[in-house]
Design a protein around this motif. Structure first.
Motif, PDB file in Angstrom:
ATOM      1  N   LEU A  61      -7.918   1.556   6.208  1.00  0.00           N
ATOM      2  CA  LEU A  61      -8.988   1.182   5.282  1.00  0.00           C
ATOM      3  C   LEU A  61      -9.088   2.177   4.130  1.00  0.00           C
ATOM      4  CD1 LEU A  61     -11.835  -0.053   7.667  1.00  0.00           C
ATOM      5  CD2 LEU A  61     -10.400  -1.434   6.149  1.00  0.00           C
ATOM      6  N   LYS A  62      -8.916   3.463   4.408  1.00  0.00           N
ATOM      7  CA  LYS A  62      -8.950   4.469   3.341  1.00  0.00           C
ATOM      8  C   LYS A  62      -7.775   4.279   2.381  1.00  0.00           C
ATOM      9  CE  LYS A  62     -11.093   7.414   2.293  1.00  0.00           C
ATOM     10  NZ  LYS A  62     -12.050   7.525   1.164  1.00  0.00           N
ATOM     11  N   LEU A  63      -6.569   4.062   2.919  1.00  0.00           N
ATOM     12  CA  LEU A  63      -5.400   3.848   2.073  1.00  0.00           C
ATOM     13  C   LEU A  63      -5.553   2.584   1.232  1.00  0.00           C
ATOM     14  CD1 LEU A  63      -2.619   4.792   4.634  1.00  0.00           C
ATOM     15  CD2 LEU A  63      -3.092   6.001   2.495  1.00  0.00           C
ATOM     16  N   ARG A  64      -6.105   1.562   1.837  1.00  0.00           N
ATOM     17  CA  ARG A  64      -6.305   0.312   1.098  1.00  0.00           C
ATOM     18  C   ARG A  64      -7.332   0.505  -0.018  1.00  0.00           C
ATOM     19  NH1 ARG A  64      -9.085  -4.727   1.395  1.00  0.00           N
ATOM     20  NH2 ARG A  64      -7.719  -6.404   0.667  1.00  0.00           N
ATOM     21  N   GLN A  65      -8.369   1.255   0.266  1.00  0.00           N
ATOM     22  CA  GLN A  65      -9.372   1.543  -0.752  1.00  0.00           C
ATOM     23  C   GLN A  65      -8.748   2.302  -1.920  1.00  0.00           C
ATOM     24  OE1 GLN A  65     -12.347   4.550   0.171  1.00  0.00           O
ATOM     25  NE2 GLN A  65     -13.959   3.192  -0.600  1.00  0.00           N
ATOM     26  N   LEU A  66      -7.950   3.316  -1.638  1.00  0.00           N
ATOM     27  CA  LEU A  66      -7.287   4.085  -2.692  1.00  0.00           C
ATOM     28  C   LEU A  66      -6.380   3.195  -3.532  1.00  0.00           C
ATOM     29  CD1 LEU A  66      -6.427   7.218  -0.547  1.00  0.00           C
ATOM     30  CD2 LEU A  66      -7.753   7.283  -2.674  1.00  0.00           C
ATOM     31  N   LEU A 111       0.854  -1.179   0.000  1.00  0.00           N
ATOM     32  CA  LEU A 111       0.000   0.000   0.000  1.00  0.00           C
ATOM     33  C   LEU A 111       0.889   1.228   0.000  1.00  0.00           C
ATOM     34  CD1 LEU A 111      -2.777  -0.765   2.679  1.00  0.00           C
ATOM     35  CD2 LEU A 111      -2.763  -1.341   0.256  1.00  0.00           C
ATOM     36  N   LEU A 112       0.728   2.090  -0.989  1.00  0.00           N
ATOM     37  CA  LEU A 112       1.409   3.376  -0.967  1.00  0.00           C
ATOM     38  C   LEU A 112       0.688   4.249   0.050  1.00  0.00           C
ATOM     39  CD1 LEU A 112       3.660   5.037  -2.406  1.00  0.00           C
ATOM     40  CD2 LEU A 112       1.856   5.974  -3.863  1.00  0.00           C
ATOM     41  N   GLN A 135      17.940 -10.249  -3.508  1.00  0.00           N
ATOM     42  CA  GLN A 135      17.045  -9.232  -4.039  1.00  0.00           C
ATOM     43  C   GLN A 135      17.430  -7.881  -3.441  1.00  0.00           C
ATOM     44  OE1 GLN A 135      12.306  -8.916  -5.063  1.00  0.00           O
ATOM     45  NE2 GLN A 135      12.940 -10.220  -3.401  1.00  0.00           N
ATOM     46  N   PHE A 136      17.538  -6.865  -4.306  1.00  0.00           N
ATOM     47  CA  PHE A 136      17.895  -5.525  -3.879  1.00  0.00           C
ATOM     48  C   PHE A 136      16.730  -4.592  -4.200  1.00  0.00           C
ATOM     49  CE2 PHE A 136      21.584  -7.864  -5.317  1.00  0.00           C
ATOM     50  CZ  PHE A 136      22.548  -7.642  -4.337  1.00  0.00           C
ATOM     51  N   GLY A 137      16.342  -3.746  -3.272  1.00  0.00           N
ATOM     52  CA  GLY A 137      15.225  -2.856  -3.520  1.00  0.00           C
ATOM     53  C   GLY A 137      15.480  -1.447  -3.035  1.00  0.00           C
ATOM     54  N   VAL A 138      14.926  -0.489  -3.759  1.00  0.00           N
ATOM     55  CA  VAL A 138      14.923   0.910  -3.354  1.00  0.00           C
ATOM     56  C   VAL A 138      13.476   1.387  -3.389  1.00  0.00           C
ATOM     57  CG1 VAL A 138      15.760   3.245  -3.820  1.00  0.00           C
ATOM     58  CG2 VAL A 138      17.197   1.274  -4.383  1.00  0.00           C
ATOM     59  N   GLU A 139      12.976   1.822  -2.251  1.00  0.00           N
ATOM     60  CA  GLU A 139      11.592   2.287  -2.157  1.00  0.00           C
ATOM     61  C   GLU A 139      11.579   3.810  -2.163  1.00  0.00           C
ATOM     62  OE1 GLU A 139      10.193   0.380   1.384  1.00  0.00           O
ATOM     63  OE2 GLU A 139      10.011  -1.571   0.393  1.00  0.00           O
ATOM     64  N   GLY A 140      10.832   4.367  -3.102  1.00  0.00           N
ATOM     65  CA  GLY A 140      10.848   5.809  -3.311  1.00  0.00           C
ATOM     66  C   GLY A 140       9.895   6.605  -2.461  1.00  0.00           C
ATOM     67  N   GLY A 141       9.254   5.967  -1.487  1.00  0.00           N
ATOM     68  CA  GLY A 141       8.318   6.685  -0.635  1.00  0.00           C
ATOM     69  C   GLY A 141       7.790   5.807   0.481  1.00  0.00           C
ATOM     70  N   SER A 142       6.799   6.325   1.183  1.00  0.00           N
ATOM     71  CA  SER A 142       6.235   5.620   2.334  1.00  0.00           C
ATOM     72  C   SER A 142       5.298   4.513   1.883  1.00  0.00           C
ATOM     73  CB  SER A 142       5.490   6.605   3.234  1.00  0.00           C
ATOM     74  OG  SER A 142       6.335   7.662   3.630  1.00  0.00           O
ATOM     75  N   LYS A 143       5.288   3.410   2.637  1.00  0.00           N
ATOM     76  CA  LYS A 143       4.450   2.277   2.265  1.00  0.00           C
ATOM     77  C   LYS A 143       4.140   1.415   3.473  1.00  0.00           C
ATOM     78  CE  LYS A 143       7.572  -1.313   2.501  1.00  0.00           C
ATOM     79  NZ  LYS A 143       8.382  -0.666   3.528  1.00  0.00           N
TER      80      LYS A 143
END
Length: 365
Positions: free
Chosen positions: A303-308, A74-75, A96-104
């Protein structure tokens, strides 16, 4: 192991460094000094950006590309930078290498036959929560097979994971004389290694990325096994650095897991916080406290974030000219279309109709 036996006064981390240095020399790999590499902005000691096969992605592409577990992303805030992920397969071992560009927020279940270790960047997100525990930069997480887990981060974040079949781990543990590491297969743990050890382990990741680009699979697999042998030896010496989940944290984690499982199986119409509390068998107040501890947001916000996010996934899959954005919104419980569209744009940077139009163009191309 041979180095450690011959030099009993030397710390394990030095032995690991020697193993990696000798392995690189044997394979003819030259690692340029870090000062000679082009600066990449934010420090990523897990592996130099130039060494890791990463590609700039959107959040949507990133969430579709991560492997190794059944995950639901979820973003939770606007992206601040590109997202990216890369994989190195060393036989049955997967880096596995990851870069996350924001909050999640991430909720996942690890594979039933795989043991995973997840390492963080030394400069992790402003806040990183694993199953309710705030992680420090040097911490890494052990995920046994079939584990439910949650990560919540605020800000840009970099990470690396090592996944291997349980059978391979057991074989390597026996060969290195570390049978007592069987606990790794049974319970999630957070381990806080000394900084020197973390640097040795992350240097190995950079070396592996170079091997992936320049060597054959058989060589890669041999190097991966050697690295894992060193890693297992090192973990065995960190008994005092392991953080076991308390009874309270286990209960909190179980509460969130029950609530999220219930939410995933329901339609959006009429889904309320009280329903989640009932599914988790706790009061609404307890649910609020637990969600804030585990995910960094309350259940109503979740719930709102999940809906979006669910609406966005649905819109990305709608490419027929006859598809109406409002119909997709209604299917996910949206009643105030204008307000929802504004919230959607604030999170994803575009309106729902623009998501549909872009998805149609991409599919047509």
């Amino acid at each position: 192991m041979q180095y450690s036996k011959a030099n009993p006064s030397k710390p394990v981390v030095e032995a690991i460094a020697v193993v990696f240095k000798d392995m690189r020399a044997m394979l003819g790999i030259k690692m340029p000094p870090r000062a000679d590499r082009k600066p990449s902005g934010r420090s990523f000691p897990l592996a130099a950006v130039s060494d890791v096969p990463l590609h700039s992605l959107s959040f949507d592409e990133y969430s579709d590309t991560v492997i190794g577990a059944t995950v639901n992303f979820l973003l939770t805030g606007p992206s601040q930078a590109p997202w990216s992920v890369g994989h190195c397969k060393l036989g049955s071992i997967v880096l596995q290498f990851g870069v996350e560009g924001g909050s999640k927020i991430l909720h996942g279940i690890s594979p039933p036959d795989t043991l995973s270790l997840i390492f963080q960047d030394q400069k992790i997100a402003d806040r990183l929560i694993f199953d309710g525990q705030i992680l420090q930069p040097q911490d890494f997480v052990v995920l046994p097979p079939g584990s439910d887990f949650t990560f919540a981060s605020c800000g840009i974040h970099r990470w690396m994971s090592i996944s291997m079949p349980v059978g391979l781990f057991e074989t390597l543990s026996i060969k290195t004389g570390r049978k007592r590491l069987a606990w790794l297969e049974k319970e999630k743990r957070v381990i806080s290694p000394p900084e020197q050890l973390l640097k040795c382990l992350t240097a190995a990741a950079a070396s592996t990325a170079v091997l992936m680009r320049e060597k054959q699979t058989s060589t890669l697999h041999g190097f991966g096994v050697a690295s894992l042998n060193a890693l297992i030896t090192a973990i065995a010496g960190l008994d005092n650095e392991m953080c076991l989940p308390t009874a309270k944290s286990r209960l909190s984690s179980d509460t969130v897991t029950k609530a999220l499982k219930y939410a995933r199986g329901q339609k959006w119409e009429g889904l309320q916080v009280a329903d989640l509390a009932l599914a988790a068998d706790v009061t609404s107040r307890t649910l609020l406290r637990t969600f804030r501890q585990q995910l960094g947001v309350g259940p109503a916000s979740y719930l709102k974030l999940r809906q979006l996010n669910m609406v966005r996934r649905a819109l990305r899959g709608k490419c027929e000219p006859s598809s109406k954005v409002t119909n997709t919104m209604s299917e996910h419980g949206v009643t105030e279309f204008g307000r929802f569209a504004s919230e959607y744009k604030a999170l994803f940077g575009e309106r729902p109709s623009e998501t549909v139009a872009r998805s149609r163009l991409q599919r047509a191309g």
